[in-house]
Design a protein around this motif. Structure first.
Motif, PDB file in Angstrom:
ATOM      1  N   PRO A 191      30.787  16.077  65.331  1.00  0.00           N
ATOM      2  CA  PRO A 191      30.122  16.701  64.184  1.00  0.00           C
ATOM      3  C   PRO A 191      28.799  16.020  63.829  1.00  0.00           C
ATOM      4  N   GLY A 192      27.735  16.816  63.789  1.00  0.00           N
ATOM      5  CA  GLY A 192      26.425  16.285  63.441  1.00  0.00           C
ATOM      6  C   GLY A 192      25.735  15.532  64.549  1.00  0.00           C
ATOM      7  N   PHE A 193      26.419  15.393  65.717  1.00  0.00           N
ATOM      8  CA  PHE A 193      25.852  14.674  66.860  1.00  0.00           C
ATOM      9  C   PHE A 193      25.437  13.266  66.400  1.00  0.00           C
ATOM     10  N   ALA A 194      24.256  12.805  66.817  1.00  0.00           N
ATOM     11  CA  ALA A 194      23.784  11.496  66.347  1.00  0.00           C
ATOM     12  C   ALA A 194      22.720  11.665  65.273  1.00  0.00           C
ATOM     13  N   THR A 195      21.727  12.485  65.558  1.00  0.00           N
ATOM     14  CA  THR A 195      20.563  12.550  64.681  1.00  0.00           C
ATOM     15  C   THR A 195      20.855  13.256  63.359  1.00  0.00           C
ATOM     16  N   SER A 196      21.527  14.401  63.409  1.00  0.00           N
ATOM     17  CA  SER A 196      21.808  15.120  62.165  1.00  0.00           C
ATOM     18  C   SER A 196      22.754  14.321  61.284  1.00  0.00           C
ATOM     19  N   ARG A 197      23.717  13.671  61.906  1.00  0.00           N
ATOM     20  CA  ARG A 197      24.695  12.899  61.131  1.00  0.00           C
ATOM     21  C   ARG A 197      24.006  11.769  60.358  1.00  0.00           C
ATOM     22  N   LEU A 198      23.150  11.027  61.032  1.00  0.00           N
ATOM     23  CA  LEU A 198      22.438   9.950  60.352  1.00  0.00           C
ATOM     24  C   LEU A 198      21.391  10.495  59.387  1.00  0.00           C
ATOM     25  N   GLY A 199      20.681  11.538  59.813  1.00  0.00           N
ATOM     26  CA  GLY A 199      19.636  12.100  58.960  1.00  0.00           C
ATOM     27  C   GLY A 199      20.188  12.682  57.671  1.00  0.00           C
ATOM     28  N   ILE A 200      21.321  13.372  57.771  1.00  0.00           N
ATOM     29  CA  ILE A 200      21.936  13.948  56.574  1.00  0.00           C
ATOM     30  C   ILE A 200      22.483  12.852  55.662  1.00  0.00           C
ATOM     31  N   ALA A 201      23.062  11.814  56.248  1.00  0.00           N
ATOM     32  CA  ALA A 201      23.588  10.717  55.429  1.00  0.00           C
ATOM     33  C   ALA A 201      22.478  10.105  54.574  1.00  0.00           C
ATOM     34  N   VAL A 202      21.328   9.822  55.178  1.00  0.00           N
ATOM     35  CA  VAL A 202      20.216   9.239  54.432  1.00  0.00           C
ATOM     36  C   VAL A 202      19.638  10.268  53.454  1.00  0.00           C
ATOM     37  N   GLY A 203      19.482  11.519  53.928  1.00  0.00           N
ATOM     38  CA  GLY A 203      18.911  12.553  53.076  1.00  0.00           C
ATOM     39  C   GLY A 203      19.729  12.811  51.823  1.00  0.00           C
ATOM     40  N   MET A 204      21.048  12.894  51.967  1.00  0.00           N
ATOM     41  CA  MET A 204      21.897  13.144  50.801  1.00  0.00           C
ATOM     42  C   MET A 204      21.844  11.982  49.823  1.00  0.00           C
ATOM     43  N   GLU A 205      21.811  10.752  50.336  1.00  0.00           N
ATOM     44  CA  GLU A 205      21.737   9.593  49.447  1.00  0.00           C
ATOM     45  C   GLU A 205      20.397   9.557  48.721  1.00  0.00           C
ATOM     46  N   ALA A 206      19.327   9.934  49.405  1.00  0.00           N
ATOM     47  CA  ALA A 206      18.015   9.986  48.753  1.00  0.00           C
ATOM     48  C   ALA A 206      18.015  11.014  47.627  1.00  0.00           C
ATOM     49  N   ILE A 207      18.652  12.169  47.856  1.00  0.00           N
ATOM     50  CA  ILE A 207      18.723  13.191  46.809  1.00  0.00           C
ATOM     51  C   ILE A 207      19.552  12.688  45.628  1.00  0.00           C
TER      52      ILE A 207
END
Length: 288
Positions: A191-207
């Motif tokens: 799920p989320g592969f590598a890039t989306s998984r890390l990118g979403i984790a940081v993006g959601m925390e930033a929001i």
């Protein structure tokens, strides 16, 4: 063991002529392929034609096309269709860049598998399971080829490998991506592969940080750019990708991986208000 090298495919197809599909078509044309873009109707075809043409002309103006190649010459190798059954039978690579709906992607590949009997079927999905997309299809031909926006500029292609993909298809996909001037990483179909998984984790925390009043979007982005060397902060990136797209990916990852990916209320509220980022003029930034 060395990986076989492949030139760009002679015939390629892209299903979906939006921002990502147009960018993928651009790099395939620039690498020497003849490309067909499949779209849903004539109006979408015209929009895709304008999008690819503008992208190629911009690259020509900036000296980013191969020596001696003009945007006009590349456009001459671009064709369009509204019916997948009319795709070139010798198509070697077909990339789907349609909305992130599993059944839609499966329908595209089911039709393409018949129309293009030898083609590698590549999905540009940023989060959906490649194995799930491949179910009931000739799965050995299905692979994830996750490009990044803007495709002519971004150097990465994330190859996503499910259990049934053939080694030959992996080698072809890697070789073709490298022929497009991309650097390839290989990841397992998770799920989320590598890039989306890390990118979403940081993006959601930033929001969440904006939601909680920790800092402004501008200051969070500046902190990540200057403190961590990011070329673009996570909130400006969210605006570029689209808040609706990131919400959809976050919901998918929350369902698959747990509540740590649950989207913040602020993201849901912005999407409900139509503040989707750059494409609507407003997201975490004012783009107007």
């Amino acid at each position: 063991m060395s990986v076989p090298q492949y030139p760009a495919p002679q015939y390629a197809a892209v299903v979906g002529g939006g921002t990502m599909g147009a960018g993928i078509a651009h790099v395939l044309l620039a690498a020497g392929a003849s490309v067909t873009i499949a779209e849903g109707d004539d109006a979408l075809v015209e929009a895709a034609r304008d999008r690819v043409g503008a992208s190629l002309r911009k690259a020509e103006d900036r000296g980013k096309l191969p020596d001696g190649v003009t945007a006009a010459a590349l456009v001459d190798r671009l064709s369009f269709c509204t019916d997948l059954s009319s795709l070139h039978a010798d198509t070697e690579l077909l990339v789907e860049a349609v909305p992130e709906r599993l059944e839609l992607k499966r329908q595209v590949f089911a039709a393409a598998a018949t129309a293009c009997p030898a083609a590698v079927l590549a999905s540009n999905t940023s989060s959906l399971s490649i194995g799930a997309i491949a179910e009931g299809l000739p799965g050995e031909r299905v692979i994830g080829m996750h490009f990044f926006n803007p495709v002519p500029v971004q150097k990465l292609v994330e190859l996503v490998l499910h259990d049934g993909v053939s080694p030959e298809v992996v080698a072809k996909a890697r070789g073709w991506a490298e022929a497009l001037g991309k650097t390839v990483i290989e990841v397992r179909d998770a799920p989320g592969f590598a890039t989306s998984r890390l990118g979403i984790a940081v993006g959601m925390e930033a929001i969440r940080m904006v939601e909680e009043g920790v800092a402004s979007a501008e200051d969070i982005d500046t902190g990540m750019m200057l403190g961590y060397g990011w070329p673009m902060g996570p909130l400006r990136l969210t605006d570029q990708v689209g808040l609706d797209v990131r919400l959809s990916i976050a919901e998918h990852l929350a369902a698959e991986l747990g509540p740590r990916f649950t989207p913040p209320n602020l993201l849901r509220e912005k999407v409900e208000r139509g503040e989707l980022g750059r494409k609507t003029g407003r997201g975490f930034y004012d783009w107007e």
